[in-house]
Design an enzyme around this catalytic site. Structure first.
Site, short mmCIF file in Angstrom:
data_model
loop_
_atom_site.label_atom_id
_atom_site.label_comp_id
_atom_site.label_asym_id
_atom_site.label_seq_id
_atom_site.Cartn_x
_atom_site.Cartn_y
_atom_site.Cartn_z
CD GLU A 101 90.70 32.67 43.32
OE1 GLU A 101 91.07 33.05 44.47
OE2 GLU A 101 91.25 31.89 42.79
CB CYS A 342 95.48 36.29 44.28
SG CYS A 342 97.32 36.25 43.78
N1 SAH Z 1 99.58 41.60 39.35
C1 SAH Z 1 99.66 42.87 40.27
C2 SAH Z 1 98.60 42.10 41.17
C3 SAH Z 1 98.12 40.85 41.38
S1 SAH Z 1 99.16 39.99 42.64
C4 SAH Z 1 100.82 42.48 41.04
O1 SAH Z 1 101.96 41.61 40.66
O2 SAH Z 1 101.23 43.26 41.98
C5 SAH Z 1 98.83 40.51 44.46
C6 SAH Z 1 100.07 40.68 45.37
O3 SAH Z 1 100.17 39.06 45.82
C7 SAH Z 1 101.42 40.69 44.44
O4 SAH Z 1 102.23 41.43 45.26
C8 SAH Z 1 101.91 39.33 44.24
O5 SAH Z 1 103.05 39.41 43.92
C9 SAH Z 1 101.43 38.53 45.42
N2 SAH Z 1 101.54 37.42 45.37
C10 SAH Z 1 101.22 36.46 44.37
N3 SAH Z 1 101.37 35.11 44.55
C11 SAH Z 1 101.90 34.73 46.04
C12 SAH Z 1 102.12 34.07 46.95
N4 SAH Z 1 102.10 32.65 46.48
N5 SAH Z 1 102.33 34.64 48.30
C13 SAH Z 1 102.39 35.58 48.55
N6 SAH Z 1 102.15 36.69 47.83
C14 SAH Z 1 101.69 36.55 46.34
#
Ligand code: SAH
Length: 357
Positions: A101, A342
């Site tokens: 995505e 994401c």
């Molecule tokens: N693996 C990396 C980047 C991808 S996730 C990381 O952990 O930073 C990108 C961001 O979205 C991260 O801060 C992650 O914790 C957050 N994220 C993932 N799922 C989420 C959700 N359901 N609601 C809000 N933020 C979320």
């Protein structure tokens, strides 16, 4: 072995993951003049992914190229556009049938693309949709570049900023991510400034030093989500064996080495990480490393039994941090009508396909 079999066994090079100067070098090593390499680089920068369409190259050279190099254009499997704020989300199909995505978001200061760095993720955060099926594979630098380029082409929105906040853990795919950064920044490519790029990590601290050494002035975002080990251990397996003290040490070292402030991502989960005590501890952590804090209302994920903190509590949490003189913002929720957080679109598509079969 018959000549035909030998040919099919030639290991082809992934052309899109090479820097323009290396493409030109390879072309000259194949016996063609340098300007032919320049022409090829121009076609690639314009999004042409089929050698037969590169009409100013001699036919023989185009044949040679397809013998030595692979080239693929990601296919749009789904495109969704938010009616509320114009956010555009793409589900791409890659050469091997996997899907990823990309999201394009419009802000006052321009358009930001949020890209994936892996197919799936092995980090297992309790609130995240991307990690549910585990890690399938790393993306190549060229695949990440094409997320940016084809998002720009297919959305007709000029991309000014990039965040590596889609599916995957970028520091688990370190070499390809670094090569991607160099590619997308290249003058003969999309020429996007490093200062317009953010990389988000769940805290793979072993890599912070390597990243700082590269002296690439991107912004490092750390997905903190909890200021104490007890809470963080519960929701982020990446905290096991590392712990917050080690994370803070790595953040501090990164800041000392690069002079670039880190930002903390903090998804607010009702009853998990949103108490006053959490706010106090978070303020301490942020001040320890001079970090900016980004509060994010949790996006709902069907498979996860967690709910978002209410707006009222998020604002009270923000006030508390501000009282402690922490630099804090609440991230505006974009694309809520198109499952823009994401991993959700890929996840739902996998689920639908699974249900149909
Ligand atoms: N693996 C990396 C980047 C991808 S996730 C990381 O952990 O930073 C990108 C961001 O979205 C991260 O801060 C992650 O914790 C957050 N994220 C993932 N799922 C989420 C959700 N359901 N609601 C809000 N933020 C979320």
């Amino acid at each position: 072995m018959k000549p035909m079999d030998m040919q099919s066994n030639i290991q082809k090079t992934d052309l899109l993951s090479l820097l323009p100067e290396d493409i030109i070098l390879q072309i000259t090593e194949m016996g063609y003049p340098e300007y032919r390499g320049e022409q090829l680089v121009n076609w690639l920068a314009r999004g042409v992914r089929d050698f037969s369409e590169m009409q100013n190259l001699p036919k023989k050279m185009r044949e040679d190229l397809s013998e030595h190099f692979t080239l693929f254009r990601p296919q749009v499997m789904r495109k969704q556009e938010s009616k509320i704020d114009g956010t555009v989300k793409f589900l791409w199909q890659l050469a091997d049938g996997n899907s990823i995505e990309t999201v394009v978001m419009s802000y006052r200061y321009g358009n930001t693309v949020c890209i994936s760095s892996q197919v799936g993720c092995r980090q297992g955060c309790a609130f995240c949709a991307s990690t549910i099926g585990g890690l399938v594979r790393n993306l190549t630098a060229g695949e990440m570049l094409d997320e940016v380029l084809f998002s720009e082409i297919e959305s007709a929105k000029k991309i000014n900023h990039i965040v590596l906040m889609g599916i995957g853990e970028p520091l688990d795919n370190f070499n390809s991510v670094v090569q991607f950064l160099k590619l997308v920044n290249h003058k003969k490519g999309m020429n996007i400034g490093y200062r317009h790029i953010s990389l988000s990590t769940c805290g793979i601290t072993e890599r912070f030093h390597d990243l700082a050494l590269l002296d690439i002035p991107i912004t490092l975002s750390v997905s903190l989500h909890a200021p104490d080990d007890e809470t963080r251990d519960r929701i982020m397996p990446a905290n096991h064996g590392r712990g917050i003290n080690e994370l803070m040490k790595a953040c501090n070292e990164y800041f000392q080495m690069t002079g670039r402030r880190i930002s903390f991502e903090y998804a607010m989960i009702r009853g998990v990480n949103d108490s006053e005590k959490h706010a106090e501890l978070l303020a301490q952590r942020a001040k320890e490393v001079g970090a900016h804090v980004n509060l994010i209302p949790l996006n709902h994920v069907d498979e996860r039994n967690l709910t978002a903190t209410s707006d009222r509590v998020i604002h009270a949490f923000k006030d508390k941090l501000e009282e402690e003189h922490v630099n804090v913002t609440i991230r505006r929720k974009l694309g809520s009508d198109i499952e823009a957080s994401c991993g959700q679109l890929r996840r739902n598509t996998i689920r639908e396909t699974h249900n149909q079969s």
